[in-house]
Design a protein around this motif. Sequence first.
Motif, PDB file in Angstrom:
ATOM      1  N   UNK A   1      -7.801   4.910 -32.810  1.00  0.00           N
ATOM      2  CA  UNK A   1      -8.142   3.452 -32.803  1.00  0.00           C
ATOM      3  C   UNK A   1      -9.370   3.234 -32.581  1.00  0.00           C
ATOM      4  N   UNK A   2      -9.810   2.087 -32.954  1.00  0.00           N
ATOM      5  CA  UNK A   2     -11.251   1.718 -32.783  1.00  0.00           C
ATOM      6  C   UNK A   2     -11.040   0.257 -31.790  1.00  0.00           C
ATOM      7  N   UNK A   3     -12.041   0.361 -30.620  1.00  0.00           N
ATOM      8  CA  UNK A   3     -11.868  -0.718 -29.813  1.00  0.00           C
ATOM      9  C   UNK A   3     -13.182  -1.543 -29.583  1.00  0.00           C
ATOM     10  N   UNK A   4     -13.347  -3.045 -29.760  1.00  0.00           N
ATOM     11  CA  UNK A   4     -14.590  -3.338 -29.705  1.00  0.00           C
ATOM     12  C   UNK A   4     -14.500  -4.647 -28.857  1.00  0.00           C
ATOM     13  N   UNK A   5     -15.557  -5.449 -28.588  1.00  0.00           N
ATOM     14  CA  UNK A   5     -15.687  -6.716 -28.112  1.00  0.00           C
ATOM     15  C   UNK A   5     -15.697  -7.762 -28.828  1.00  0.00           C
ATOM     16  N   UNK A   6     -16.287  -8.861 -28.396  1.00  0.00           N
ATOM     17  CA  UNK A   6     -16.332 -10.055 -29.427  1.00  0.00           C
ATOM     18  C   UNK A   6     -17.340 -10.066 -30.591  1.00  0.00           C
ATOM     19  N   UNK A   7     -18.282  -9.239 -30.680  1.00  0.00           N
ATOM     20  CA  UNK A   7     -19.118  -9.179 -31.653  1.00  0.00           C
ATOM     21  C   UNK A   7     -18.459  -8.675 -33.137  1.00  0.00           C
ATOM     22  N   UNK A   8     -17.149  -8.104 -32.789  1.00  0.00           N
ATOM     23  CA  UNK A   8     -16.530  -7.334 -34.013  1.00  0.00           C
ATOM     24  C   UNK A   8     -15.642  -8.501 -34.412  1.00  0.00           C
ATOM     25  N   UNK A   9     -15.518  -9.843 -33.832  1.00  0.00           N
ATOM     26  CA  UNK A   9     -14.544 -10.790 -34.361  1.00  0.00           C
ATOM     27  C   UNK A   9     -15.380 -11.562 -35.274  1.00  0.00           C
ATOM     28  N   UNK A  10     -15.034 -11.036 -36.713  1.00  0.00           N
ATOM     29  CA  UNK A  10     -16.065 -11.718 -37.594  1.00  0.00           C
ATOM     30  C   UNK A  10     -15.319 -11.356 -39.231  1.00  0.00           C
ATOM     31  N   UNK A  11     -15.486 -12.083 -40.089  1.00  0.00           N
ATOM     32  CA  UNK A  11     -14.920 -11.981 -41.304  1.00  0.00           C
ATOM     33  C   UNK A  11     -15.579 -10.687 -41.941  1.00  0.00           C
ATOM     34  N   UNK A  12     -16.941 -10.437 -41.316  1.00  0.00           N
ATOM     35  CA  UNK A  12     -17.724  -9.416 -41.877  1.00  0.00           C
ATOM     36  C   UNK A  12     -17.141  -7.842 -41.579  1.00  0.00           C
ATOM     37  N   UNK A  13     -16.410  -7.716 -40.517  1.00  0.00           N
ATOM     38  CA  UNK A  13     -15.737  -6.709 -40.060  1.00  0.00           C
ATOM     39  C   UNK A  13     -14.432  -6.518 -40.704  1.00  0.00           C
ATOM     40  N   UNK A  14     -13.791  -7.711 -41.044  1.00  0.00           N
ATOM     41  CA  UNK A  14     -12.572  -7.899 -42.011  1.00  0.00           C
ATOM     42  C   UNK A  14     -12.767  -7.363 -43.396  1.00  0.00           C
ATOM     43  N   UNK A  15     -14.021  -7.720 -43.742  1.00  0.00           N
ATOM     44  CA  UNK A  15     -14.286  -7.275 -45.368  1.00  0.00           C
ATOM     45  C   UNK A  15     -14.655  -5.731 -45.331  1.00  0.00           C
TER      46      UNK A  15
ATOM     47  N   UNK B   1      -7.125  -9.278 -30.931  1.00  0.00           N
ATOM     48  CA  UNK B   1      -6.955  -9.459 -32.451  1.00  0.00           C
ATOM     49  C   UNK B   1      -6.824  -8.058 -33.092  1.00  0.00           C
ATOM     50  N   UNK B   2      -6.008  -7.748 -33.954  1.00  0.00           N
ATOM     51  CA  UNK B   2      -6.022  -6.583 -34.701  1.00  0.00           C
ATOM     52  C   UNK B   2      -6.149  -6.633 -36.008  1.00  0.00           C
ATOM     53  N   UNK B   3      -7.207  -5.945 -36.667  1.00  0.00           N
ATOM     54  CA  UNK B   3      -7.534  -6.145 -38.319  1.00  0.00           C
ATOM     55  C   UNK B   3      -6.436  -5.675 -38.944  1.00  0.00           C
ATOM     56  N   UNK B   4      -6.042  -6.440 -40.061  1.00  0.00           N
ATOM     57  CA  UNK B   4      -4.973  -6.046 -41.087  1.00  0.00           C
ATOM     58  C   UNK B   4      -5.685  -5.683 -42.209  1.00  0.00           C
ATOM     59  N   UNK B   5      -5.813  -4.395 -42.381  1.00  0.00           N
ATOM     60  CA  UNK B   5      -6.622  -3.745 -43.481  1.00  0.00           C
ATOM     61  C   UNK B   5      -5.955  -4.111 -44.874  1.00  0.00           C
ATOM     62  N   UNK B   6      -4.531  -4.465 -44.913  1.00  0.00           N
ATOM     63  CA  UNK B   6      -4.017  -4.887 -46.258  1.00  0.00           C
ATOM     64  C   UNK B   6      -4.492  -6.204 -46.781  1.00  0.00           C
ATOM     65  N   UNK B   7      -4.220  -7.115 -45.519  1.00  0.00           N
ATOM     66  CA  UNK B   7      -4.331  -8.678 -45.963  1.00  0.00           C
ATOM     67  C   UNK B   7      -5.666  -8.954 -45.918  1.00  0.00           C
TER      68      UNK B   7
ATOM     69  N   UNK C   1      -4.606 -10.285 -37.211  1.00  0.00           N
ATOM     70  CA  UNK C   1      -3.194 -10.406 -36.662  1.00  0.00           C
ATOM     71  C   UNK C   1      -3.448 -10.670 -35.163  1.00  0.00           C
ATOM     72  N   UNK C   2      -2.970 -11.650 -34.617  1.00  0.00           N
ATOM     73  CA  UNK C   2      -2.890 -12.107 -33.381  1.00  0.00           C
ATOM     74  C   UNK C   2      -1.982 -11.274 -32.475  1.00  0.00           C
TER      75      UNK C   2
ATOM     76  N   UNK D   1      -8.468  -0.999 -35.869  1.00  0.00           N
ATOM     77  CA  UNK D   1      -9.483  -1.764 -35.340  1.00  0.00           C
ATOM     78  C   UNK D   1      -8.942  -3.036 -34.497  1.00  0.00           C
ATOM     79  N   UNK D   2      -9.171  -3.184 -33.222  1.00  0.00           N
ATOM     80  CA  UNK D   2      -8.552  -4.094 -32.226  1.00  0.00           C
ATOM     81  C   UNK D   2      -9.596  -4.528 -31.326  1.00  0.00           C
ATOM     82  N   UNK D   3      -9.970  -5.836 -31.177  1.00  0.00           N
ATOM     83  CA  UNK D   3     -10.945  -6.536 -30.472  1.00  0.00           C
ATOM     84  C   UNK D   3     -10.486  -7.490 -29.650  1.00  0.00           C
ATOM     85  N   UNK D   4     -11.376  -7.955 -28.684  1.00  0.00           N
ATOM     86  CA  UNK D   4     -11.285  -8.944 -27.624  1.00  0.00           C
ATOM     87  C   UNK D   4     -12.235 -10.063 -28.148  1.00  0.00           C
TER      88      UNK D   4
END
Length: 390
Positions: A249-263, A372-378, A382-383, A272-275
């Motif tokens: 698993x990859x953990x990160x802080x608030x900078x990873x909370x972005x649609x850039x990361x989701x894309x 939040x956890x990144x859903x790599x399918x959608x 996911x909160x 990926x899980x972020x705060x």
Amino acid sequence: MKKNLLFVLMMLLAVVSVFAGGSGEDDSNVVKVGIFEPASGDNGAGGKQETLGIQYAHYLTPTVTIGGVEYAVELVQADNESSNDRAATAAATLINADVSVALGSYGSGVSIAGSDTFRIAGVPIVGITCTNPQVTEGNSHYFRICYLDPFQGTVLANYAYDTLGARKVYCLAKLGDDYSGGLVNYFVERFESLGGEIVSETFPEGNSDFTSYIANAKNSGCEVFFSPVSTEAAQLIINQSDSQNLGMPILAGDTWDSNVILQAAKGKDVDITVTTFYPEGADPEFDAAFKEWVNADSTRLSNNGGDDTISAVTAMGYDAYYFVLQAMQDAGSTDPADIMEALWGTEIDGVTGHIALDQVNGDAIRNTVYVKHANTETGLWDALPAVVVD
């Protein structure tokens, strides 16, 4: 006689000009709010999304009544380029434009670097998502509406140890970066106090090849990869973690909370899980209205990463705008010194929660971190259950 008549006419014109200046177009009925944010560089994507929140709030509320007088709010932007070396210049640009208060910056390092310029000029500035304690520590002109890294780092370390069951974590920060380095330090402090083991490395400015770091994380027997770096570096880490089968698993802080990361993560074998500060869906009315606004303009949509996903920094930027408007109303003045004094007691209920400041450093009194956890399918977040610390 002609000279006297000419003089009278000139005086009449002067009087008319004075009265015309007393209309709603008078510059004295304009109050300027500075936007001290990156629109380029490593943190340009996040800076643009934070700025969008400010701009959206301004779109909804372009005026403010101060001391019984209605003022038009003018936003003045200065790109600090995500660079500590450019921070003072960007701050000076806002000061020279006579802003009464400033907002920003996305990125703790550039916030710290620009701080003295605001202090010397006597202009207050409100941090939106700059989480390093040094931003406000020991000064009375820099305030902040977000939680701090000691809090966020502790939550992340607890999550790694308790929820993920990790006992050995690999930490990667950017060399000389106040944000990633600071958050890693707080994470390490907490994780080691729980009995965990840390393997820690840093990468230099301009690095784009993370293969050796990923290999080191795998070969050291670590169970979690923690790297709270910029979105620019994060995209590279995601791509290379997938190609190298990181397997943890990859953990990160608030900078990873972005649609850039989701894309970047969509369709890839990454976990990926972020705060963060705000989860989409927490305020459906705000979410729907912002999406309509951002979709109505191609530039706004581009600045939001190309889609209408709501980043937490956008919601925080929105709240920050209303926070400084309330401070102006509380001050009953547009004078920077009066606003600076009023900020200490300013409170609002924002879309990200109630905002009030402590009386030591002017930091927000916050006790909730969203996960939040990144859903790599959608390609969506996911909160997960929020973490509330009493």
